[in-house]
Write a protein that holds these residues in place. Structure first.
Motif, mmCIF file in Angstrom:
data_model
loop_
_atom_site.group_PDB
_atom_site.id
_atom_site.type_symbol
_atom_site.label_atom_id
_atom_site.label_comp_id
_atom_site.label_asym_id
_atom_site.label_seq_id
_atom_site.Cartn_x
_atom_site.Cartn_y
_atom_site.Cartn_z
ATOM 1 N N GLU A 1 28.252 -33.939 34.526
ATOM 2 C CA GLU A 1 29.237 -33.404 33.580
ATOM 3 C C GLU A 1 29.335 -31.882 33.626
ATOM 4 N N CYS A 2 28.301 -31.211 34.077
ATOM 5 C CA CYS A 2 28.254 -29.748 34.031
ATOM 6 C C CYS A 2 28.670 -29.089 35.344
ATOM 7 N N ARG A 3 29.472 -29.786 36.135
ATOM 8 C CA ARG A 3 29.889 -29.233 37.432
ATOM 9 C C ARG A 3 30.751 -27.993 37.263
ATOM 10 N N VAL A 4 30.440 -26.978 38.050
ATOM 11 C CA VAL A 4 31.197 -25.738 38.073
ATOM 12 C C VAL A 4 31.376 -25.317 39.535
ATOM 13 N N THR A 5 32.147 -24.274 39.741
ATOM 14 C CA THR A 5 32.300 -23.683 41.072
ATOM 15 C C THR A 5 31.444 -22.428 41.110
ATOM 16 N N VAL A 6 30.581 -22.324 42.109
ATOM 17 C CA VAL A 6 29.681 -21.178 42.231
ATOM 18 C C VAL A 6 29.955 -20.488 43.565
ATOM 19 N N ASN A 7 30.323 -19.221 43.488
ATOM 20 C CA ASN A 7 30.646 -18.448 44.692
ATOM 21 C C ASN A 7 31.589 -19.231 45.599
ATOM 22 N N GLN A 8 32.626 -19.801 45.015
ATOM 23 C CA GLN A 8 33.705 -20.550 45.668
ATOM 24 C C GLN A 8 33.270 -21.918 46.199
ATOM 25 N N LYS A 9 32.100 -22.384 45.838
ATOM 26 C CA LYS A 9 31.653 -23.719 46.246
ATOM 27 C C LYS A 9 31.752 -24.642 45.026
ATOM 28 N N PRO A 10 32.684 -25.615 45.047
ATOM 29 C CA PRO A 10 32.889 -26.482 43.877
ATOM 30 C C PRO A 10 31.832 -27.576 43.756
ATOM 31 N N GLY A 11 31.769 -28.159 42.562
ATOM 32 C CA GLY A 11 30.919 -29.324 42.337
ATOM 33 C C GLY A 11 29.446 -29.037 42.156
ATOM 34 N N ILE A 12 29.086 -27.834 41.778
ATOM 35 C CA ILE A 12 27.681 -27.458 41.585
ATOM 36 C C ILE A 12 27.257 -27.851 40.169
ATOM 37 N N ARG A 13 26.143 -28.577 40.064
ATOM 38 C CA ARG A 13 25.626 -28.949 38.744
ATOM 39 C C ARG A 13 24.914 -27.738 38.152
ATOM 40 N N SER A 14 25.501 -27.195 37.108
ATOM 41 C CA SER A 14 25.008 -25.934 36.537
ATOM 42 C C SER A 14 23.628 -26.060 35.903
ATOM 43 N N CYS A 15 23.222 -27.274 35.568
ATOM 44 C CA CYS A 15 21.902 -27.447 34.944
ATOM 45 C C CYS A 15 20.769 -27.407 35.966
ATOM 46 N N LEU A 16 21.103 -27.434 37.251
ATOM 47 C CA LEU A 16 20.068 -27.455 38.290
ATOM 48 C C LEU A 16 19.952 -26.158 39.078
ATOM 49 N N VAL A 17 20.927 -25.272 38.954
ATOM 50 C CA VAL A 17 20.971 -24.067 39.783
ATOM 51 C C VAL A 17 20.697 -22.833 38.930
ATOM 52 N N GLU A 18 19.773 -21.995 39.396
ATOM 53 C CA GLU A 18 19.453 -20.763 38.680
ATOM 54 C C GLU A 18 20.522 -19.711 38.941
ATOM 55 N N ILE A 19 20.806 -18.919 37.912
ATOM 56 C CA ILE A 19 21.765 -17.836 38.088
ATOM 57 C C ILE A 19 21.145 -16.760 38.969
ATOM 58 N N GLU A 20 22.014 -16.050 39.630
ATOM 59 C CA GLU A 20 21.603 -14.921 40.465
ATOM 60 C C GLU A 20 22.450 -13.726 40.077
ATOM 61 N N ASN A 21 21.927 -12.547 40.342
ATOM 62 C CA ASN A 21 22.667 -11.337 40.025
ATOM 63 C C ASN A 21 23.989 -11.330 40.782
ATOM 64 N N ASP A 22 25.063 -10.987 40.090
ATOM 65 C CA ASP A 22 26.420 -10.905 40.634
ATOM 66 C C ASP A 22 26.983 -12.257 41.082
ATOM 67 N N MET A 23 26.405 -13.363 40.628
ATOM 68 C CA MET A 23 26.925 -14.691 40.948
ATOM 69 C C MET A 23 28.290 -14.849 40.279
ATOM 70 N N VAL A 24 29.211 -15.495 40.989
ATOM 71 C CA VAL A 24 30.548 -15.750 40.447
ATOM 72 C C VAL A 24 30.641 -17.242 40.142
ATOM 73 N N VAL A 25 30.743 -17.547 38.854
ATOM 74 C CA VAL A 25 30.813 -18.932 38.390
ATOM 75 C C VAL A 25 32.193 -19.141 37.771
ATOM 76 N N GLU A 26 32.813 -20.256 38.132
ATOM 77 C CA GLU A 26 34.121 -20.596 37.563
ATOM 78 C C GLU A 26 34.042 -21.995 36.978
ATOM 79 N N SER A 27 34.770 -22.198 35.902
ATOM 80 C CA SER A 27 34.778 -23.519 35.278
ATOM 81 C C SER A 27 35.418 -24.521 36.230
#
Length: 135
Positions: free
Chosen positions: A71-97
């Motif tokens: 349910e928490c899928r987002v786009t991270v650095n232009q890669k869609p379908g990333i489960r936000s509950c499993l991936v750690e944030i990084e400095n300057d990361m670009v996350v899109e709903s």
């Protein structure tokens, strides 16, 4: 900036100081802590809606928080379908709903419907059994 983190828990004590990092979500800059998941950082910044459901266009957010439900899928650095509950944030990361995507189950036009029976196939295409057979 809104901060919904529990920094002084009655049982666990004070939250350890960690390095603050910056990331963006839908074009806005937010702060998070090193080692924090995307989902946790967004929730701490007051963001609960992470995407919309494909069929109903209804809001979705954190549900299981352990990577099972998607349910928490987002786009991270232009890669869609990333489960936000499993991936750690990084400095300057670009996350899109997660945006509304076309559904493979929803027909776009009445003519796009696939035939459910052979009789419907014949009716739609005008072909008959063995029309492609060569003697």
């Amino acid at each position: 900036m809104k901060n919904n983190r529990i920094v002084d828990h009655p049982i666990l004590g004070k939250l350890e100081r960690r390095k603050t990092i910056h990331f963006t979500f839908d074009g806005n800059t937010y702060q998070g802590f090193e080692g924090e998941t995307i989902a946790a950082a967004l929730l701490a910044n007051g963001i609960r809606k992470l995407r919309v459901q494909e069929e109903a266009n209804t809001p979705r957010g954190i549900y299981c928080n352990i990577g099972h439900c998607f349910e928490c899928r987002v786009t991270v650095n232009q890669k869609p379908g990333i489960r936000s509950c499993l991936v750690e944030i990084e400095n300057d990361m670009v996350v899109e709903s997660g945006k509304l995507q076309p559904s493979p189950l929803k027909k776009q036009h009445q003519d796009d419907a696939l035939p459910k029976t052979y009789a419907e196939f014949i009716e739609k295409t005008g072909e008959t059994k063995g029309a492609h057979d060569h003697a």
